[in-house]
Design an enzyme around this catalytic site. Structure first.
Site, PDB file in Angstrom:
ATOM      1  N   GLU A 194       0.829  -1.216   0.000  1.00  0.00           N
ATOM      2  CA  GLU A 194       0.000   0.000   0.000  1.00  0.00           C
ATOM      3  C   GLU A 194       0.861   1.264   0.000  1.00  0.00           C
ATOM      4  OE1 GLU A 194      -2.607  -0.452   3.356  1.00  0.00           O
ATOM      5  OE2 GLU A 194      -3.842  -1.951   2.344  1.00  0.00           O
ATOM      6  N   LYS A 323     -15.800  -2.536   2.599  1.00  0.00           N
ATOM      7  CA  LYS A 323     -15.132  -2.890   1.345  1.00  0.00           C
ATOM      8  C   LYS A 323     -16.130  -3.645   0.477  1.00  0.00           C
ATOM      9  CE  LYS A 323     -10.591  -3.747   3.535  1.00  0.00           C
ATOM     10  NZ  LYS A 323      -9.778  -4.826   4.175  1.00  0.00           N
TER      11      LYS A 323
END
Ligand code: PGA
Ligand code: ZN
Length: 397
Positions: A194, A323
């Site tokens: 990330e 999500k």
């Protein structure tokens, strides 16, 4: 009315295949792709049947494409229900939750485009608001090799605007790079999946570094900075102990550790401090620090309405990570958000560690009125979302 749909393979930020879908209407279209997790929750939908994107694409051609043709695209709930029916399982193991996600979001984008309004307005109605970004600046766990045991150390600068807040988060990321370079002289330090810094330091080191970097930027620019962690505790729980690089903790010690990160270190955001079965342990942490900190369930809930309801009953958390590809459709996601919000839980819309450049989560965070959006600090696929937020902010001012 849907005239046609297309599906193609594209690549995500780890270089893995992802599915992208285009939904074509009379005079507009929408294209969307799904991200992929590395520290996936056990109760998520299945990303692709037997881990193979080609099987999902094959299923799409054989069973879904024809059913979508002629479907009333404004009926998002109906479309999402149909995807469940055609798939025929409760975890999308035939079509794949990632392909379902791409279809569902592409349809919402197509309708927004046809109506000539941005997706956050179409999905959110009038209840939209600007979130503040929270981003991973030091990482480890399943997102790198040899990093910290705790998966993510996060910052959220509370600037006046989204633009400022993104910028301050980036400055903290940069400051941490300097601190680490000073610690590892003449060695290179890396970035995880990330784009958080990753290197061979302990979790305790990371806590001190993030506190110092946040303090530097917050005093220089006179802003508030919230610190956070995502333990992603499932990835280092062996069934009995929480196994860190340098020590091993019992469940009770792990609970005390999470509490001390809030009380002693002043961290605001604490995600998945325990394994995904321990709803009662979460409740203990939330009851002790829930007034000061946001305790967030990610793998605990996997955006699943039934699990969120259980967490509400047990008062396990005061926050929920959202999500879409954990549950597979926009309607299911919106249901989870509704349940959470109605019961006073804060929602945090989130990226995955493997991302495409799709920016739909920026729209969803605004549409759902989430106070925070978790989507990293740098890296093209992360900035795709952050830059879209800047554009949305410009429209809302
Ligand atoms: P994942 O991790 O996308 O690899 O599942 C992100 C998170 O745990 O929040
Ligand atoms: Zn997480």
């Amino acid at each position: 009315e849907i005239k046609d749909t297309k599906i193609r393979k594209i690549f995500d930020s780890r270089g893995n295949f992802s599915a992208e879908v285009t939904v074509i209407l009379e005079n507009a279209s929408g294209t969307a792709s799904a991200p992929a997790g590395a520290s996936t929750g056990k109760t998520e939908v299945i990303a692709y049947p037997d881990n193979n994107i080609d099987n999902g694409i094959d299923f799409f051609y054989r069973h879904v494409k024809k059913a979508l043709k002629g479907f009333n695209s404004i009926n998002q709930e109906g479309l999402d229900r149909m995807l469940h029916e055609i798939d025929g399982t409760d975890n999308f193991s035939n079509l794949g939750g990632n392909i379902a996600t791409a279809i569902s979001i592409a349809n919402a984008k197509a309708v927004s485009n046809a109506l000539g309004i941005p997706m956050y307005r179409y999905v959110g109605g009038i209840n939209y608001s600007m979130p503040r970004p929270i981003g991973n600046v030091i990482g480890g766990g399943k997102h790198s090799k040899n990093g910290t045991t705790i998966q993510e150390f996060l910052v959220s600068a509370q600037g006046k605007t989204v633009l400022d807040s993104i910028y301050y988060n980036i400055l903290i990321h940069r400051r941490i790079g300097e601190i680490l370079s000073g610690m590892f002289k003449n060695q290179s330090i890396g970035l995880g999946d990330e784009k958080a810094w990753t290197c061979d330091i302990s979790d305790e080191d990371a806590i001190e570094i993030i506190k110092n970097a946040s303090k530097d930027i917050s005093s220089e620019y006179k802003i508030k900075v919230l610190n956070g962690v995502d333990f992603a505790a499932d990835s280092f729980y062996d069934g009995n102990y929480y196994i860190y690089k340098n020590r091993k903790l019992t469940r009770d010690q792990q609970i005390d550790y999470a509490i001390s990160i809030s009380r002693d270190h002043g961290f605001y955001y604490i995600e998945d401090p325990l394994n995904d079965q321990d709803f009662d342990g979460f409740s203990e942490i939330t009851s002790k620090v829930g007034d000061k900190s946001l305790i967030v369930g990610d793998d605990l809930y996997t955006t699943n309405p039934e699990r969120i309801k259980k967490g509400i009953e047990k008062r396990s958390t005061n926050g929920v990570l959202i999500k879409v590809n954990q549950i597979g459709t926009l309607s299911d996601t919106a249901r989870s958000v509704r349940i959470a919000t109605e019961h006073g839980l804060k929602t945090v819309v989130s990226h995955r560690s493997g991302e495409t450049t799709d920016d739909f989560i920026a729209h969803l965070a605004v549409a759902f009125g989430s106070p925070l959006i978790k989507t990293g600090t740098i890296g093209g696929e992360r900035l795709a979302k952050l830059n879209e937020l800047i554009r949305i902010e410009e429209e809302l001012i």
